[in-house]
Motif scaffolding. Structure first.
Motif, PDB file in Angstrom:
ATOM      1  N   GLU B  70       0.808  -1.202   0.000  1.00  0.00           N
ATOM      2  CA  GLU B  70       0.000   0.000   0.000  1.00  0.00           C
ATOM      3  C   GLU B  70       0.849   1.262   0.000  1.00  0.00           C
ATOM      4  OE1 GLU B  70      -2.522  -0.253   3.453  1.00  0.00           O
ATOM      5  OE2 GLU B  70      -0.835  -0.647   4.778  1.00  0.00           O
ATOM      6  N   SER B  71       0.161   2.350  -0.311  1.00  0.00           N
ATOM      7  CA  SER B  71       0.794   3.666  -0.260  1.00  0.00           C
ATOM      8  C   SER B  71      -0.114   4.588   0.539  1.00  0.00           C
ATOM      9  CB  SER B  71       0.987   4.210  -1.668  1.00  0.00           C
ATOM     10  OG  SER B  71       1.510   5.525  -1.639  1.00  0.00           O
ATOM     11  N   PHE B  72       0.517   5.532   1.215  1.00  0.00           N
ATOM     12  CA  PHE B  72      -0.230   6.538   1.955  1.00  0.00           C
ATOM     13  C   PHE B  72       0.125   7.916   1.413  1.00  0.00           C
ATOM     14  CE2 PHE B  72      -2.175   4.009   5.218  1.00  0.00           C
ATOM     15  CZ  PHE B  72      -1.338   2.907   5.349  1.00  0.00           C
ATOM     16  N   LEU B  73      -0.898   8.751   1.348  1.00  0.00           N
ATOM     17  CA  LEU B  73      -0.664  10.159   1.044  1.00  0.00           C
ATOM     18  C   LEU B  73      -1.018  10.927   2.315  1.00  0.00           C
ATOM     19  CD1 LEU B  73       0.133  12.188  -1.190  1.00  0.00           C
ATOM     20  CD2 LEU B  73      -2.307  12.442  -1.676  1.00  0.00           C
ATOM     21  N   HIS B  74       0.025  11.420   2.993  1.00  0.00           N
ATOM     22  CA  HIS B  74      -0.159  12.136   4.248  1.00  0.00           C
ATOM     23  C   HIS B  74      -0.327  13.617   3.945  1.00  0.00           C
ATOM     24  CE1 HIS B  74       1.262   8.476   6.294  1.00  0.00           C
ATOM     25  NE2 HIS B  74       2.199   8.427   5.374  1.00  0.00           N
ATOM     26  N   ILE B  75      -1.329  14.207   4.568  1.00  0.00           N
ATOM     27  CA  ILE B  75      -1.565  15.638   4.377  1.00  0.00           C
ATOM     28  C   ILE B  75      -1.412  16.320   5.733  1.00  0.00           C
ATOM     29  CG2 ILE B  75      -3.197  17.375   3.610  1.00  0.00           C
ATOM     30  CD1 ILE B  75      -4.446  15.262   1.844  1.00  0.00           C
TER      31      ILE B  75
END
Lengths: 114, 113
Positions: B70-75
């Motif tokens: 998986e990949s995460f896009l942290h904001i």
């Protein structure tokens, strides 16, 4: 400023009509693509072209055809529009050996088939 | 079957409230994972490419990370102008053309002032 333009932002057509969607790019890109985008399904590739007069089927080509007579222009044709072709249509272009990170997308055409 | 699943479908945050978007994928071998931003009435705009587990990329308030599944896009501390749909896509190893990528359905992010 690089640009991919699409002929219409919104289009309303009747079932059975022949529909032409036009896409023009000004970056001298070899590759051009047509996608459709539906809620919950993401972008799906319909057709792409890697050179003038060349085309290859994508994942969902049924009911569609394409034409590329000039390098800068790629047309998507719905021979006989049906209600299940109501969707957002996105055109994109990329350089010859470019990967996804080199793709530029147009603003999309929202097509409603009644 | 190769798949890309994004969650949540929609996320509403208060300005300044940090969070993460998830993209899980199933491919036999990964060449690259791509993140895009799509504003209403516009086409997707490329943000990041990640190639291998452990890799991270940053751009302003966004940071993308990648694991083997998986990949995460942290904001971090988002602003209203970060409101958009964020798309994830994967490309299987052995392919380099943009014609061989699988897109997720996106996460619609809304940031309230």
């Amino acid at each position: 400023d690089v640009k991919v333009t699409q002929s219409s932002r919104y289009l309303v057509k009747r079932t059975g009509e022949k529909v032409f969607l036009e896409c023009v790019q000004d970056m001298d890109h070899e590759n051009m693509f047509w996608y459709r985008q539906d809620p919950g399904l993401g972008l799906r590739l319909i057709y792409f072209s890697y050179d003038v007069k060349m085309k290859e089927k994508g994942d969902i080509p049924e009911g569609y055809s394409v034409s590329r007579e000039k390098k800068e222009r790629f047309s998507l044709i719905l021979e006989s529009a049906s209600t299940n072709q109501t969707s957002m249509y996105l055109c994109a272009s990329s350089p010859k050996t470019g990967g996804p990170e080199t793709q530029y997308f147009g603003p999309g055409t929202r097509l409603l088939v009644l | 079957e190769d798949q890309v699943t994004q969650s949540p479908e929609a996320l509403r945050l208060q300005e300044g409230e940090s969070s993460s978007l998830n993209c899980s994928y199933t491919v036999s071998g990964l060449r690259g994972l791509f993140w895009y931003r799509q504003d209403p009435g516009k086409g997707p705009e490329f943000l990041f490419t990640l190639y291998s587990a452990g890799e991270e990329k940053e751009k302003e308030r966004l940071k993308a990370t990648l694991t083997k599944k998986e990949s995460f896009l942290h904001i971090t501390a988002p602003k209203p102008e970060d409101s958009a749909t964020y798309l994830c896509a994967v490309q299987e190893s052995g392919y380099s053309s943009a014609s061989k990528i699988i897109f997720g359905s996106g996460t619609r992010l809304s940031i309230r002032p």
